[in-house]
Design a protein around this motif. Structure first.
Motif, PDB file in Angstrom:
ATOM      1  N   ILE A  16     -11.113  12.376  -1.777  1.00 39.94           N
ATOM      2  CA  ILE A  16     -11.540  11.982  -0.433  1.00 39.94           C
ATOM      3  C   ILE A  16     -10.381  12.091   0.553  1.00 39.94           C
ATOM      4  O   ILE A  16     -10.566  12.523   1.703  1.00 39.94           O
ATOM      5  N   ASN A  17      -9.189  11.725   0.117  1.00 38.71           N
ATOM      6  CA  ASN A  17      -8.021  11.881   0.989  1.00 38.71           C
ATOM      7  C   ASN A  17      -7.790  13.357   1.322  1.00 38.71           C
ATOM      8  O   ASN A  17      -7.349  13.692   2.435  1.00 38.71           O
ATOM      9  N   SER A  21     -19.368   7.739   7.521  1.00 37.62           N
ATOM     10  CA  SER A  21     -17.998   8.247   7.572  1.00 37.62           C
ATOM     11  C   SER A  21     -17.715   9.182   6.400  1.00 37.62           C
ATOM     12  O   SER A  21     -17.039  10.213   6.555  1.00 37.62           O
ATOM     13  N   PHE A  22     -18.212   8.833   5.219  1.00 31.05           N
ATOM     14  CA  PHE A  22     -18.084   9.685   4.035  1.00 31.05           C
ATOM     15  C   PHE A  22     -18.708  11.053   4.305  1.00 31.05           C
ATOM     16  O   PHE A  22     -18.119  12.103   3.995  1.00 31.05           O
ATOM     17  N   TYR A  59     -16.930  14.745   4.453  1.00 32.48           N
ATOM     18  CA  TYR A  59     -17.425  15.833   3.612  1.00 32.48           C
ATOM     19  C   TYR A  59     -17.703  17.081   4.449  1.00 32.48           C
ATOM     20  O   TYR A  59     -17.323  18.202   4.084  1.00 32.48           O
ATOM     21  N   LEU A  60     -18.361  16.902   5.590  1.00 35.64           N
ATOM     22  CA  LEU A  60     -18.656  18.031   6.467  1.00 35.64           C
ATOM     23  C   LEU A  60     -17.376  18.699   6.963  1.00 35.64           C
ATOM     24  O   LEU A  60     -17.274  19.929   7.012  1.00 35.64           O
ATOM     25  N   ASN A  83     -27.527  18.042   2.752  1.00 30.67           N
ATOM     26  CA  ASN A  83     -27.069  18.000   1.358  1.00 30.67           C
ATOM     27  C   ASN A  83     -27.226  16.585   0.820  1.00 30.67           C
ATOM     28  O   ASN A  83     -26.506  15.677   1.228  1.00 30.67           O
ATOM     29  N   ASN A  84     -28.171  16.402  -0.083  1.00 32.58           N
ATOM     30  CA  ASN A  84     -28.334  15.085  -0.702  1.00 32.58           C
ATOM     31  C   ASN A  84     -27.521  14.961  -1.986  1.00 32.58           C
ATOM     32  O   ASN A  84     -27.642  13.982  -2.717  1.00 32.58           O
ATOM     33  N   LYS A  85     -26.658  15.963  -2.257  1.00 27.23           N
ATOM     34  CA  LYS A  85     -25.730  15.885  -3.393  1.00 27.23           C
ATOM     35  C   LYS A  85     -24.330  15.488  -2.941  1.00 27.23           C
ATOM     36  O   LYS A  85     -23.410  15.424  -3.760  1.00 27.23           O
ATOM     37  N   ALA A  86     -24.149  15.255  -1.632  1.00 28.55           N
ATOM     38  CA  ALA A  86     -22.834  14.855  -1.109  1.00 28.55           C
ATOM     39  C   ALA A  86     -22.690  13.348  -1.244  1.00 28.55           C
ATOM     40  O   ALA A  86     -22.832  12.585  -0.295  1.00 28.55           O
ATOM     41  N   THR A  87     -22.425  12.915  -2.455  1.00 26.34           N
ATOM     42  CA  THR A  87     -22.356  11.497  -2.797  1.00 26.34           C
ATOM     43  C   THR A  87     -21.072  11.251  -3.588  1.00 26.34           C
ATOM     44  O   THR A  87     -20.260  12.151  -3.785  1.00 26.34           O
ATOM     45  N   LEU A  88     -20.912  10.033  -4.069  1.00 35.23           N
ATOM     46  CA  LEU A  88     -19.762   9.750  -4.931  1.00 35.23           C
ATOM     47  C   LEU A  88     -19.804  10.579  -6.217  1.00 35.23           C
ATOM     48  O   LEU A  88     -18.768  10.860  -6.823  1.00 35.23           O
TER      49      LEU A  88
END
Length: 464
Positions: free
Chosen positions: A33-34, A58-59, A63-64, A238-243
């Motif tokens: 993430i950093n 924010s996450f 990602y974008l 994108n519903n796969k952009a998760t933890l």
């Protein structure tokens, strides 16, 4: 930019932020993430606080930002709004990030447990997703019309809304079905067994032109099937952009992680789905895996799709002339994915205890007005222009036969809300069904005929 040093009290921190910063297990994931946040600019001095308190929006923005860099785009973050002013090798465009969140009083996405899976109705999940995505997109469109379009750096550039769903537990199961409903009023293909084990034949498609928010309140779907939203060039989804994405990209997780899901097989000779179950480090995933672009054929300023050439990105479109929904999934596209982290019970005990046991609101059951003939469209073989009505506890379907150019009607003794549900009920031997004999010149005549058949069945049952 430091986003992980706490700037708000623990009791105000989002559950995801608390979990990944307090378990001492997420060091590799925090590094990912950093990396996304490298060179990101906090324009209003609030980003770290929002990341720690609301997290998902924010996450998604981070990602974008990472995706645009991966696509060789230069991102200008010096303007206050919109979120991204982007220069690409194929032209400039504007991108605005938003998320579909849970309605007030509903269960948040983080409050989940695998034991809940047996209680989930996929129809209800898709309906809530459709409502919340529709709300997120229309809100950003209004913002563009009232504010963004008046900014000099926005003029004459494609405008892209980037939306991710976080509106309920297990939101990642929805794939693209709700967003496709919202934009193209397309529901799903109609399939029947082919006679060979494991193989099916597509015989038509189901459409959905409205979604019920609550009884008496219907919302129109198909935002990209006319020019009403021509200011929006495309949607990035994108519903796969998760933890789980972060787990997949981390080089060395400090605990075992098992990934399961499916990828598209599109080799030219074969089209289908391949399922997988893999454990790190054997499982590989890219940053762009799962990204989907949904184009607006009525866009004033179309987005140049060469930006996404030869990338692991699915593309959706609509042909206004034929009213066809179109989609293209590259070979290996990440269709579905979830992961299981094997962590000791003691590690997650404090986190689990923090989850609320409160009662949450749920979507009210869908209820249609009695005796209202509703256009749903779609086609099934020769049959098209489907209409559905509820009458005396039955569901009637009235369809136009494009071969004989007349109308016919069927009914089942069950309440259905779309053609796939009707087909399933009609195939169920324990559910009564009937048809109106004859052919009719109008849908009204066909509907009246099927109502008479239902009335006759009621009279017969009363006399038993």
């Amino acid at each position: 930019m430091d986003i992980f040093t706490p700037v708000v009290p623990e009791e105000k921190q989002h559950k995801h932020f608390r979990f990944i910063t307090q378990t001492n297990l997420y060091t590799p994931e925090i590094s990912v993430i950093n990396g996304w946040a490298d060179s990101f600019i906090d324009r209003d001095g609030k980003f770290a606080k929002e990341f720690q308190t609301t997290f998902n929006s924010s996450f998604w923005e981070l990602y974008l930002f990472a995706c645009f860099k991966e696509l060789n785009c230069k991102v200008d973050l010096f303007h206050e709004t919109p979120d991204f002013v982007i220069s690409s090798p194929y032209g400039d465009f504007i991108a605005e990030a938003t998320t579909a969140n849970h309605p007030e009083g509903f269960r948040p996405e983080w409050d989940q447990d695998l034991s809940m899976l047996d209680q989930i109705s996929m129809d209800d999940m898709l309906r809530l997703s459709t409502i919340r995505l529709l709300n997120a997109i229309t809100s950003k469109h209004r913002k563009y019309v009232t504010k963004y379009s008046k900014l000099a750096h926005v003029h004459n550039k494609p405008f892209v809304i980037c939306v991710a769903p976080f509106e309920q537990p297990f939101f990642f199961f929805q794939n693209a079905e709700p967003i496709v409903r919202v934009l193209y009023a397309y529901e799903q293909p109609l399939i029947v067994p082919s006679g060979k084990e494991g193989q099916f034949i597509i015989i038509g498609e189901s459409r959905s032109h409205r979604v019920q928010k609550k009884p008496g309140v219907d919302l129109s779907l198909g935002l990209f099937t006319n020019s009403a939203m021509s200011e929006v060039s495309a949607i990035i989804f994108n519903n796969k952009a998760t933890l789980s994405k972060v787990h997949a990209l981390a080089e060395n997780c400090t605990y075992p992680v098992i990934f399961s899901g499916s990828r598209v097989v599109n080799s030219g000779k074969e089209l289908g789905v391949e399922h997988f179950v893999k454990r790190k480090p054997n499982y590989k995933e890219t940053l762009l895996d799962g990204v989907q672009i949904l184009l607006n054929p009525f866009a004033k300023y179309p987005l140049d799709m060469r930006i996404f050439e030869n990338k692991e990105v699915a593309v959706h479109d609509y042909d206004p002339q034929t009213e066809d929904y179109l989609s293209e999934f590259p070979n290996g596209f990440l269709l579905q994915r979830m992961c299981l982290s094997i962590i000791s019970q003691d590690t997650v005990l404090e986190f689990k205890q923090s989850m609320s046991n409160k009662s949450y609101q749920e979507l009210p059951a869908e209820t249609w007005e009695e005796n209202e003939l509703v256009y749903v469209g779609g086609q099934n073989g020769w049959w098209r222009d489907n209409h559905i009505a509820h009458y005396r506890g039955w569901t009637a379907v009235v369809s136009f036969d494009s071969n004989d150019e007349d109308w016919s009607s069927l009914a089942v003794d069950s309440l259905c809300y779309n053609i796939p549900q009707f087909m399933k009920a009609n195939d169920n031997q324990s559910i009564a069904s009937t048809a109106a004999l004859g052919c009719f010149s109008t849908k009204e005549e066909a509907y009246s005929a099927i109502k008479r058949k239902i009335d006759q069945l009621y009279d017969q049952n009363d006399n038993i």
